[in-house]
Design an enzyme around this catalytic site. Structure first.
Site, short mmCIF file in Angstrom:
data_model
loop_
_atom_site.label_atom_id
_atom_site.label_comp_id
_atom_site.label_asym_id
_atom_site.label_seq_id
_atom_site.Cartn_x
_atom_site.Cartn_y
_atom_site.Cartn_z
CD GLN A 194 -1.04 -8.61 -4.87
OE1 GLN A 194 -0.31 -8.32 -5.84
NE2 GLN A 194 -0.20 -9.07 -3.68
CG HIS A 268 3.36 -9.26 -7.83
ND1 HIS A 268 4.36 -9.48 -7.76
CD2 HIS A 268 3.12 -8.70 -6.67
CE1 HIS A 268 5.00 -9.58 -6.43
NE2 HIS A 268 3.78 -9.31 -6.06
CD GLU A 361 13.71 -0.55 -6.82
OE1 GLU A 361 13.25 -0.34 -7.98
OE2 GLU A 361 14.55 -1.29 -6.57
CE1 TYR A 371 14.10 3.00 -13.91
CE2 TYR A 371 13.41 1.88 -15.93
CZ TYR A 371 13.95 3.08 -15.17
OH TYR A 371 13.93 4.26 -15.90
CE1 TYR A 382 7.08 -7.35 2.45
CE2 TYR A 382 7.49 -7.84 0.13
CZ TYR A 382 7.02 -7.00 1.19
OH TYR A 382 7.15 -5.74 0.65
#
Ligand code: HEC
Length: 489
Positions: A194, A268, A361, A371, A382
């Site tokens: 990613q 990520h 979120e 958080y 997943y």
């Protein structure tokens, strides 16, 4: 009798259960190792239908709930059951995590069933789309020549900078011409999973100082003898520089992690770059697949950072005096936020975050707050395995809202233009996987209205309120930049 069954099941129910083939004692596997869809198939489908359509028990996707539709109410229905009416109490048979997983799974399926009933017009260039408050025309800005564009920034006089994930920074003229050559000499990017060249943003005083900020994944890829895969060490990094004669010059490092914080995961990295009205820079480092590391203040992963525009740490950052903590950290316990924007009305910072399945979120980002990832979450894994039943814990923040099913939240903007008066100061959140833009009207940090305004035009990477008052959208598959302009009669 199935060993996972409570001993007090009344006769009529036992009969049903033994008749129901999937629940025969020797067939039902140990539920502790089962994925949520398998748990449903083995323990629920006999009565609620393989496709949730109902049978002896009601449909779970028709929008009708006898005992309430909230997560807590559905959880209670599953846990406590209703023996008199033939619904097994699953508490003691299934774990809290598994029942929480079933709630997510049922909510996901119900939303999917509802969405099937809604016909959203396919976006077409030049065509008018009607939404609740504004009608728009879908316009093409850059149709061809981009490969996996990730982000857009608006230069004065109407030209634009666009990042391409594979490491190129592209320039589009005010007339909409894509310069055939990428900007020369941009920093070396490690394209990995990613990761790649991600966000681009201008300094708030760009007109005077010319600074442009880039966020990207950085590191090394080495072939190792005898190993099938190369050895990768990668991490999110931020630089600033200027563009002169179509080349990147004057580069300075703003954020570079310590070598021990680099990792081989391809997931990520975050990120977004935003400035507040005092000129502080905020950016995101995703949790890099490290889960618990998001709670560790000595590690940059899973954090939102706040720095001076030149990379120095502000004296009033929340953890500057905390031993062992990285002083640049502003908030922590994040998974992988990829949308961030300031509310122009009150200066509150919002971020959207890729959560696990069913756990995307929207958060208000406050100084020093936790958080909660991965300790609390609304989602599950997943692959369908349950994660946790814990959605709240004291000392950890609750999201403003979360999305089931996950939209793969990416790109976030408050609309600040004049062209759509009834969209002013509202939030537009992109979804990669769901290929949507959702409009959210917020009052006092609560969502009072939510609507899908664009669907199935492509995977949404970035959403921006353009200086010309139009809403810009960076899409992947097809790779292009489009904008929404007001429909004129
Ligand atoms: C033996 C048949 C049977 C099985 C097995 C069963 N249910 Fe039920 N379920 C029912 C019946 C009957 C009702 C309606 C009870 C009532 O009206 O209170 C019900 C109600 C429910 C409700 C509440 C629906 C509402 O309208 O509020 C939920 C949620 C639910 N079941 C989930 C599950 C899940 C999840 C499983 C598997 C773990 C499961 N059920 C297994 C028969 C079953």
């Amino acid at each position: 009798m199935n060993r996972f069954f409570p001993a007090y099941i009344p006769g009529f129910l036992c009969q049903t259960l033994t008749l129901g083939t999937v629940l025969a004692a020797d067939e039902a596997p140990d539920p502790s190792s089962m994925k949520v869809p398998e748990i449903y198939a083995h323990y629920c489908a006999t009565c609620h239908g393989a496709n949730f359509e109902g049978g002896q028990g009601g449909s779970l996707v028709d929008g009708e709930w006898k005992h309430g539709s909230s997560d807590a109410e559905i959880f209670r229905s599953i846990a406590k059951g209703n023996l008199e009416l033939g619904m097994t109490p699953w508490e003691g048979v299934l774990s809290a995590e598994q029942m929480r997983g079933l709630v997510i799974f049922i909510q996901e399926k119900e939303k999917e069933a509802q969405a099937k009933g809604i016909q959203f017009p396919t976006p077409e260039v030049g065509k008018v789309t009607k939404t609740t408050h504004e009608d728009y025309v879908f316009e093409m800005v850059v149709e061809e020549g981009l490969k996996v564009p990730w982000s857009i920034a608006f230069l004065p006089e109407g030209s634009k900078l666009i990042t391409e994930k594979e490491g190129r920074l592209r320039l589009v003229s005010a007339e909409g011409e894509l310069h055939p050559e990428p900007i020369n000499d941009t920093p070396e990017v490690l394209v990995h999973g990613q990761g790649g060249l991600l966000d681009v943003a201008l300094h708030p005083d760009y007109g005077e100082n010319g600074w442009i900020y880039l966020a990207f994944s950085e590191g090394k890829r080495e072939e190792v003898e005898g190993e099938r895969r190369p050895k990768v060490s990668a991490m999110t990094a931020v630089v600033r520089g200027r563009i002169r004669d179509h080349a990147w010059v004057d580069q300075e490092w703003i954020f570079k992690a310590e070598p021990e914080h680099y990792g081989n995961a391809g997931v990520h990295f975050g990120t977004r770059l935003v400035f507040d009205d005092k000129g502080y820079l905020y950016f995101i480092v995703g949790e890099r697949g490290g889960l618990e590391i998001a709670q560790d203040l000595s590690h940059p992963a899973g954090k939102i950072f706040r720095l001076h525009d030149d990379g120095r740490v502000p004296e009033d950052n929340p953890f500057v005096r905390k031993e062992g903590a990285l002083p640049g950290i502003w908030s922590y316990g994040h998974r992988n936020p990829q949308g961030m924007a300031f509310d122009p009305r009150d200066g509150m910072l919002y971020a959207t975050e890729h959560g696990p399945r069913g756990g995307d979120e929207l958060n208000v980002i406050l100084k020093g707050r936790n958080y909660g990832w991965p300790v609390i979450t609304y989602g599950m894994n997943y692959n369908g395995t349950p994660m946790t039943s814990e959605t709240h814990r004291s000392g950890m923040e609750q999201p403003v809202t979360y999305w089931v099913p996950s939209i793969a939240a990416c790109g976030l903007a408050f609309y600040e233009g004049e062209a759509f008066p009834r969209w002013q100061n509202q939030l537009f959140a992109g979804g990669l996987k769901q290929q949507v833009i959702r409009r959210l009207r917020l009052i006092d940090q609560e969502v009072v209205e939510e609507e899908v305004i664009l669907k199935d035009a492509g995977r949404v990477r970035d959403v921006r309120s353009g200086p010309d008052g139009l809403l810009y959208v960076v899409l992947n598959s097809p790779d292009c930049v489009v904008r929404l302009a007001p429909a004129r009669d």
